[in-house]
Design a protein around this motif. Structure first.
Motif, PDB file in Angstrom:
ATOM      1  N   PRO A   1       0.745  -1.423  -0.030  1.00 35.47           N
ATOM      2  CA  PRO A   1       0.095  -0.224   0.684  1.00 35.47           C
ATOM      3  C   PRO A   1       0.653   0.935  -0.051  1.00 35.47           C
ATOM      4  N   PHE A   2       0.032   2.237  -0.970  1.00 35.55           N
ATOM      5  CA  PHE A   2       0.630   3.358  -0.358  1.00 35.55           C
ATOM      6  C   PHE A   2       1.705   3.915   0.660  1.00 35.55           C
ATOM      7  N   SER A   3       0.677   3.625   1.645  1.00 37.88           N
ATOM      8  CA  SER A   3       1.403   4.476   3.151  1.00 37.88           C
ATOM      9  C   SER A   3       2.603   4.183   3.859  1.00 37.88           C
ATOM     10  N   MET A   4       2.742   2.518   3.332  1.00 42.60           N
ATOM     11  CA  MET A   4       4.112   1.879   3.247  1.00 42.60           C
ATOM     12  C   MET A   4       5.532   2.645   2.411  1.00 42.60           C
ATOM     13  N   PHE A   5       5.377   3.884   2.086  1.00 43.47           N
ATOM     14  CA  PHE A   5       6.658   4.161   1.330  1.00 43.47           C
ATOM     15  C   PHE A   5       6.333   5.685   1.796  1.00 43.47           C
ATOM     16  N   ALA A   6       7.184   6.430   2.382  1.00 44.12           N
ATOM     17  CA  ALA A   6       7.070   7.619   2.933  1.00 44.12           C
ATOM     18  C   ALA A   6       6.748   8.850   1.281  1.00 44.12           C
ATOM     19  N   ILE A   7       7.662   8.309   0.485  1.00 41.97           N
ATOM     20  CA  ILE A   7       7.273   9.091  -0.775  1.00 41.97           C
ATOM     21  C   ILE A   7       5.666   9.572  -1.026  1.00 41.97           C
ATOM     22  N   PHE A   8       5.090   9.183  -0.977  1.00 44.75           N
ATOM     23  CA  PHE A   8       3.805   9.065  -1.041  1.00 44.75           C
ATOM     24  C   PHE A   8       3.047   9.444   0.052  1.00 44.75           C
ATOM     25  N   MET A   9       3.732  10.177   1.152  1.00 45.12           N
ATOM     26  CA  MET A   9       3.361  10.767   2.371  1.00 45.12           C
ATOM     27  C   MET A   9       3.794  12.018   2.096  1.00 45.12           C
ATOM     28  N   ARG A  10       4.651  12.642   1.195  1.00 48.32           N
ATOM     29  CA  ARG A  10       5.371  14.140   1.688  1.00 48.32           C
ATOM     30  C   ARG A  10       3.908  15.165   1.767  1.00 48.32           C
ATOM     31  N   PRO A  11       3.705  15.791   1.536  1.00 49.98           N
ATOM     32  CA  PRO A  11       2.896  16.945   0.614  1.00 49.98           C
ATOM     33  C   PRO A  11       3.972  17.668  -1.049  1.00 49.98           C
ATOM     34  N   ALA A  12       3.166  17.686  -1.589  1.00 49.73           N
ATOM     35  CA  ALA A  12       3.680  17.834  -2.839  1.00 49.73           C
ATOM     36  C   ALA A  12       3.847  19.384  -3.296  1.00 49.73           C
ATOM     37  N   ALA A  13       4.535  19.769  -3.765  1.00 51.17           N
ATOM     38  CA  ALA A  13       5.692  21.018  -3.820  1.00 51.17           C
ATOM     39  C   ALA A  13       4.256  21.959  -4.070  1.00 51.17           C
ATOM     40  N   SER A  14       4.601  22.954  -3.243  1.00 54.18           N
ATOM     41  CA  SER A  14       4.138  24.291  -3.451  1.00 54.18           C
ATOM     42  C   SER A  14       4.086  24.980  -5.054  1.00 54.18           C
ATOM     43  N   PRO A  15       3.355  25.426  -5.780  1.00 53.09           N
ATOM     44  CA  PRO A  15       4.436  26.091  -7.121  1.00 53.09           C
ATOM     45  C   PRO A  15       4.571  27.232  -6.815  1.00 53.09           C
ATOM     46  N   LEU A  16       5.738  27.517  -7.666  1.00 48.28           N
ATOM     47  CA  LEU A  16       6.461  29.005  -7.820  1.00 48.28           C
ATOM     48  C   LEU A  16       5.199  29.482  -7.983  1.00 48.28           C
ATOM     49  N   PRO A  17       5.117  31.239  -8.316  1.00 47.32           N
ATOM     50  CA  PRO A  17       4.538  32.144  -8.320  1.00 47.32           C
ATOM     51  C   PRO A  17       5.489  32.859  -9.488  1.00 47.32           C
ATOM     52  N   ILE A  18       4.435  33.531 -11.037  1.00 48.98           N
ATOM     53  CA  ILE A  18       4.906  33.716 -11.729  1.00 48.98           C
ATOM     54  C   ILE A  18       4.588  34.845 -12.294  1.00 48.98           C
ATOM     55  N   PRO A  19       5.532  35.404 -12.520  1.00 49.65           N
ATOM     56  CA  PRO A  19       5.092  37.129 -12.548  1.00 49.65           C
ATOM     57  C   PRO A  19       4.221  37.354 -13.313  1.00 49.65           C
ATOM     58  N   PHE A  20       3.451  38.178 -13.590  1.00 57.45           N
ATOM     59  CA  PHE A  20       1.751  38.528 -14.420  1.00 57.45           C
ATOM     60  C   PHE A  20       2.705  39.029 -15.443  1.00 57.45           C
ATOM     61  N   HIS A  21       3.406  39.737 -16.155  1.00 58.94           N
ATOM     62  CA  HIS A  21       4.377  39.685 -17.061  1.00 58.94           C
ATOM     63  C   HIS A  21       4.192  38.426 -17.682  1.00 58.94           C
ATOM     64  N   TYR A  22       4.858  37.710 -17.347  1.00 59.12           N
ATOM     65  CA  TYR A  22       5.298  36.135 -18.239  1.00 59.12           C
ATOM     66  C   TYR A  22       4.036  35.272 -18.617  1.00 59.12           C
ATOM     67  N   LEU A  23       2.428  36.184 -17.867  1.00 59.24           N
ATOM     68  CA  LEU A  23       0.809  35.887 -19.240  1.00 59.24           C
ATOM     69  C   LEU A  23       0.845  36.217 -19.815  1.00 59.24           C
ATOM     70  N   LYS A  24       1.371  37.222 -20.230  1.00 60.44           N
ATOM     71  CA  LYS A  24       1.164  38.425 -21.446  1.00 60.44           C
ATOM     72  C   LYS A  24       1.046  37.476 -22.452  1.00 60.44           C
ATOM     73  N   GLN A  25       0.209  37.090 -23.103  1.00 56.18           N
ATOM     74  CA  GLN A  25       0.603  36.299 -24.470  1.00 56.18           C
ATOM     75  C   GLN A  25      -0.076  37.442 -25.233  1.00 56.18           C
ATOM     76  N   SER A  26       0.210  36.917 -27.582  1.00 64.82           N
ATOM     77  CA  SER A  26      -0.952  37.855 -28.157  1.00 64.82           C
ATOM     78  C   SER A  26      -2.149  37.055 -28.338  1.00 64.82           C
ATOM     79  N   SER A  27      -2.892  37.891 -29.002  1.00 68.14           N
ATOM     80  CA  SER A  27      -4.623  37.036 -29.170  1.00 68.14           C
ATOM     81  C   SER A  27      -4.487  35.706 -29.837  1.00 68.14           C
ATOM     82  N   SER A  28      -3.690  35.306 -29.935  1.00 66.33           N
ATOM     83  CA  SER A  28      -3.617  33.665 -31.090  1.00 66.33           C
ATOM     84  C   SER A  28      -2.514  33.244 -31.370  1.00 66.33           C
TER      85      SER A  28
END
Length: 121
Positions: free
Chosen positions: A49-76
């Motif tokens: 079972p997954f509970s036997m292994f520490a790798i499955f019990m660790r919390p997932a990494a938090s996403p890194l913040p992405i600066p808003f100016h990187y999110l601006k794209q062309s219209s298509s």
């Protein structure tokens, strides 16, 4: 933003993968795998079972913040031909806009092999 692909050719999509065409607010995918390799074919049921292994019990990494100016794209975005052999293990092929995507994939490989006569010495 709009996306246009004239031809999409995918051979395989498997193991908790997602093919998303169009905009989405949220994509959340998770794959947890225990792969046991044995020299002899044997299956003991729910032996790891997954509970036997520490790798499955660790919390997932938090996403890194992405600066808003990187999110601006062309219209298509326009692509004539997109060819992909395969996507798997909690992966995403996403064509369109998305506000939030979170992916987690954890794999534990266990190998139970017999010792060869040369290894015993």
């Amino acid at each position: 933003m709009s996306s246009q692909i004239n031809k999409l050719d995918i051979t395989t999509a498997s193991s908790n993968s997602i093919l998303q065409i169009g905009d989405s607010c949220s994509i959340d995918s998770k794959a947890q795998v225990i792969a046991v390799q044995r020299q002899e074919e044997q299956f003991y049921g729910d032996e790891a079972p997954f509970s036997m292994f520490a790798i499955f019990m660790r919390p997932a990494a938090s996403p890194l913040p992405i600066p808003f100016h990187y999110l601006k794209q062309s219209s298509s975005n326009t692509v004539d031909l997109f060819t992909l052999r395969g996507i798997s293990n909690s992966s995403v092929l996403h064509i369109g806009d998305s506000k939030h995507i979170r992916m987690v994939s954890r794999v534990k490989h266990i190998r139970q092999l017999s010792e060869s006569p040369n290894q015993k010495e």
